[in-house]
Design an enzyme around this catalytic site. Structure first.
Site, PDB file in Angstrom:
ATOM      1  N   HIS A 259      -7.004  11.225  11.335  1.00 50.85           N
ATOM      2  CA  HIS A 259      -8.227  11.168  11.839  1.00 50.85           C
ATOM      3  C   HIS A 259      -9.081  12.474  11.701  1.00 50.85           C
ATOM      4  O   HIS A 259     -10.285  12.323  11.278  1.00 50.85           O
ATOM      5  CB  HIS A 259      -8.068  10.811  13.368  1.00 50.85           C
ATOM      6  CG  HIS A 259      -9.435  10.283  14.131  1.00 50.85           C
ATOM      7  ND1 HIS A 259      -9.876  11.252  14.963  1.00 50.85           N
ATOM      8  CD2 HIS A 259      -9.763   9.302  13.967  1.00 50.85           C
ATOM      9  CE1 HIS A 259     -10.975  10.681  15.429  1.00 50.85           C
ATOM     10  NE2 HIS A 259     -10.968   9.353  14.926  1.00 50.85           N
ATOM     11  N   ARG A 404       1.711   4.666  -7.387  1.00 51.22           N
ATOM     12  CA  ARG A 404       1.509   3.572  -7.963  1.00 51.22           C
ATOM     13  C   ARG A 404       1.918   3.647  -9.147  1.00 51.22           C
ATOM     14  O   ARG A 404       2.158   4.578  -9.862  1.00 51.22           O
ATOM     15  CB  ARG A 404      -0.108   3.261  -7.877  1.00 51.22           C
ATOM     16  CG  ARG A 404      -0.614   3.218  -6.578  1.00 51.22           C
ATOM     17  CD  ARG A 404      -2.398   3.128  -6.402  1.00 51.22           C
ATOM     18  NE  ARG A 404      -2.825   2.815  -7.995  1.00 51.22           N
ATOM     19  CZ  ARG A 404      -4.295   2.370  -8.291  1.00 51.22           C
ATOM     20  NH1 ARG A 404      -4.938   2.443  -7.198  1.00 51.22           N
ATOM     21  NH2 ARG A 404      -4.356   2.287  -9.429  1.00 51.22           N
TER      22      ARG A 404
HETATM   23  N1  ADP Z   1       3.840  -7.745  -7.923  1.00 46.86           N
HETATM   24  C1  ADP Z   1       3.818  -6.588  -8.409  1.00 46.86           C
HETATM   25  N2  ADP Z   1       3.785  -6.920  -9.744  1.00 46.86           N
HETATM   26  C2  ADP Z   1       3.453  -5.694 -10.442  1.00 46.86           C
HETATM   27  N3  ADP Z   1       3.374  -4.492 -10.171  1.00 46.86           N
HETATM   28  C3  ADP Z   1       3.652  -4.189  -8.793  1.00 46.86           C
HETATM   29  C4  ADP Z   1       3.773  -5.343  -7.619  1.00 46.86           C
HETATM   30  N4  ADP Z   1       3.586  -5.082  -6.549  1.00 46.86           N
HETATM   31  C5  ADP Z   1       3.512  -3.622  -6.678  1.00 46.86           C
HETATM   32  N5  ADP Z   1       3.523  -3.248  -7.880  1.00 46.86           N
HETATM   33  C6  ADP Z   1       3.212  -1.798  -8.246  1.00 46.86           C
HETATM   34  O1  ADP Z   1       3.593  -1.038  -7.195  1.00 46.86           O
HETATM   35  C7  ADP Z   1       2.534  -0.181  -6.911  1.00 46.86           C
HETATM   36  C8  ADP Z   1       2.719   0.096  -5.304  1.00 46.86           C
HETATM   37  O2  ADP Z   1       2.495  -0.937  -4.836  1.00 46.86           O
HETATM   38  P1  ADP Z   1       1.840  -0.981  -3.023  1.00 46.86           P
HETATM   39  O3  ADP Z   1       2.725  -0.044  -2.394  1.00 46.86           O
HETATM   40  O4  ADP Z   1       1.695  -2.258  -2.580  1.00 46.86           O
HETATM   41  O5  ADP Z   1       0.430  -0.339  -3.625  1.00 46.86           O
HETATM   42  P2  ADP Z   1      -1.065  -0.836  -3.963  1.00 46.86           P
HETATM   43  O6  ADP Z   1      -0.882  -2.305  -4.266  1.00 46.86           O
HETATM   44  O7  ADP Z   1      -1.891  -0.442  -2.639  1.00 46.86           O
HETATM   45  O8  ADP Z   1      -1.180  -0.054  -5.127  1.00 46.86           O
HETATM   46  C9  ADP Z   1       1.198  -0.734  -7.291  1.00 46.86           C
HETATM   47  O9  ADP Z   1       0.233   0.115  -7.530  1.00 46.86           O
HETATM   48  C10 ADP Z   1       1.992  -1.389  -8.606  1.00 46.86           C
HETATM   49  O10 ADP Z   1       1.641  -0.466  -9.538  1.00 46.86           O
END
Ligand code: ADP
Ligand code: MG
Length: 452
Positions: A259, A404
């Site tokens: 915050h 990511r």
């Molecule tokens: N269903 C999926 N298929 C492919 N890659 C995925 C999937 N879910 C998550 N990822 C990968 O994992 C990373 C981390 O996911 P997440 O923690 O949900 O962060 P965000 O979606 O906000 O990027 C994503 O950026 C993506 O690269």
């Protein structure tokens, strides 16, 4: 992992003999206590009965059979020696009066055939008769109810002598065994009753610890039982309070930092706007926007964490809501949930976790399939997609905050990287987990598991 599974740990498997013995021992505290209390009682009972039979019963029966066969031999001798009917009648009278023996004479008859004899008493009586009687005889242990018949052959005919059974049976044997068994059963039952009461608090303590591990409140749990159990119960409650306080403090601290960081960020944004357009500033303001977004995402999560408690609800309903919400945004989702699934959890948190996983499936793939798997350990919600998936060696990394697969932080290719982190945090709070696997649809399978 459930409590019962602990015994299958490999370290225990390396002691085969102990384990082999262990397999035959009861597993529950109640069973073990039962064994400890009941086994000595029954061993004692068996030993006492054996000693009693071997010594007391045998000796007494032998003396009684000895006395009876002596009396019979005595009367037969007297009868054979008496010459006139008068003295014969006197002997018969005496036998009834003094010895409890009824004697009849069947002149000119021969001995009947001998019935089969069974039992140790018959054998002992036969042994004694062989010693004291010189005449041939036949023993009938079942002549009449509670009456033994002994036929003694003499040259003139057959004497039939009837003796009440009680002359050779000692009733104390049955009484003794009855008393021993009866009192043992009675005392053991009383002990079991009290033991149950002692074990209940232990079981409740285990249930409370299990519930606390799954993030549930335990209003029903009260400290009770023996002092050791109370101590463990009190320690459990203190531990829960400490954990709660720690988590709240961490969340609050991080929320505070996030915050407070927004204020300087806003100032920086203003400053950049005032500086006008120039090289590099574009990138800088992009970075600042991204930082803001990350902070906002964290704050949204931290706010959601506050004060929700576990409630009982239907998982099917929750999944339908989540799927409807996700469909409204974009994408195609198939929901395979056969029936209602009652469960206890923090509903909003769980909805958030499932929403995050569904969001990922639709963001990185085009089609998603949601199904539910239920077994005795818990419930798994499985979310499949047809996207590119995540290489197996990168899957654990994706659970780290702000991580990511695509490193660019371009908002067009993903979110801020908190989705999986939050989903796992929520699952683990309930004692479960989020696991990433290969999907049959070609993309990623996210499995969120909540123990029951
Ligand atoms: N269903 C999926 N298929 C492919 N890659 C995925 C999937 N879910 C998550 N990822 C990968 O994992 C990373 C981390 O996911 P997440 O923690 O949900 O962060 P965000 O979606 O906000 O990027 C994503 O950026 C993506 O690269
Ligand atoms: Mg995401």
């Amino acid at each position: 992992m459930r409590l019962q599974d602990l015994s299958s740990f490999p370290s225990l498997r390396s002691v085969p003999l102990r384990l082999r013995i262990k397999r035959f021992l009861p597993r529950s505290l109640f069973g073990r206590t039962l064994l400890i209390v009941v086994a000595p009682t029954f061993i004692m009972l068996a030993v006492a009965t054996y000693v009693f039979f071997d010594r007391h019963w045998y000796t007494v029966t032998q003396r009684m059979t000895h006395a009876l066969s002596g009396d019979i031999a005595f009367i037969v001798d007297l009868l054979q020696k008496s010459s006139n009917p008068q003295s014969t009648a006197e002997v018969l009278d005496m036998a009834v009066q003094k010895m409890d023996l009824t004697v009849r004479f069947a002149p000119g008859q021969s001995l009947p055939s001998a019935p089969a004899l069974r039992g140790p008493i018959a054998i002992m009586l036969k042994h004694e008769l062989n010693r004291s009687l010189s005449n041939p005889y036949v023993l009938d242990m079942r002549y009449a109810p509670e009456t033994i018949g002994i036929y003694v052959g003499v040259p003139e005919g057959v004497y039939m002598i009837l003796s009440p059974e009680r002359r050779i049976y000692t009733p104390t044997t049955q009484v003794f065994i009855l008393w021993m068994t009866g009192s043992s059963i009675l005392l053991t039952s009383v002990a079991l009753l009290f033991m149950r009461n002692q074990i209940r608090p232990v079981r409740r303590l285990a249930e409370a610890a299990d519930s606390i591990g799954k993030g549930r409140e335990v209003p029903w749990f009260k400290i009770e039982g023996a002092s050791e159990v109370r101590q463990a119960g009190a320690a459990l409650l203190v531990m829960r309070e400490r954990l709660k306080r720690q988590i709240t403090q961490r969340t609050a601290m991080l929320a505070g930092v996030s915050h407070d960081l927004r204020t300087p960020l806003t100032r920086m944004k203003l400053q950049i706007a005032l500086m006008g357009a120039s090289d590099g500033l574009e990138e800088l303001s992009g970075d600042i926007a991204e930082m803001e977004e990350m902070l906002n995402a964290y704050l949204a999560f931290a706010r959601g964490e506050e004060g929700e408690s576990a409630v009982s609800f239907d998982l099917k309903g929750l999944l339908e809501e989540s799927v409807t919400a996700a469909r409204r945004q974009n994408g195609e989702i198939v929901l395979n949930v056969p029936s209602e699934l009652p469960m206890i959890a923090r509903r909003n948190a769980l909805k958030r976790a499932i929403g995050n996983l569904l969001g990922n499936a639709l963001r990185y793939g085009n089609r998603a399939e949601v199904s539910v798997l239920q077994d005795e350990n818990g419930v798994s919600v499985i979310i499949d997609d047809d996207g590119p998936g995540i290489p197996p060696d990168r899957r654990e990394d994706m659970f780290r905050p702000f991580t990511r697969l695509e490193e660019s932080r371009n908002t067009a290719t993903g979110g801020v990287g908190l989705g999986l982190t939050i989903a796992r945090d929520i699952a683990r709070f309930h004692g479960g987990d989020v696991i990433l696997e290969d999907s049959s649809l070609g993309g990623l399978r996210a499995r969120i598991w909540i123990p029951v």
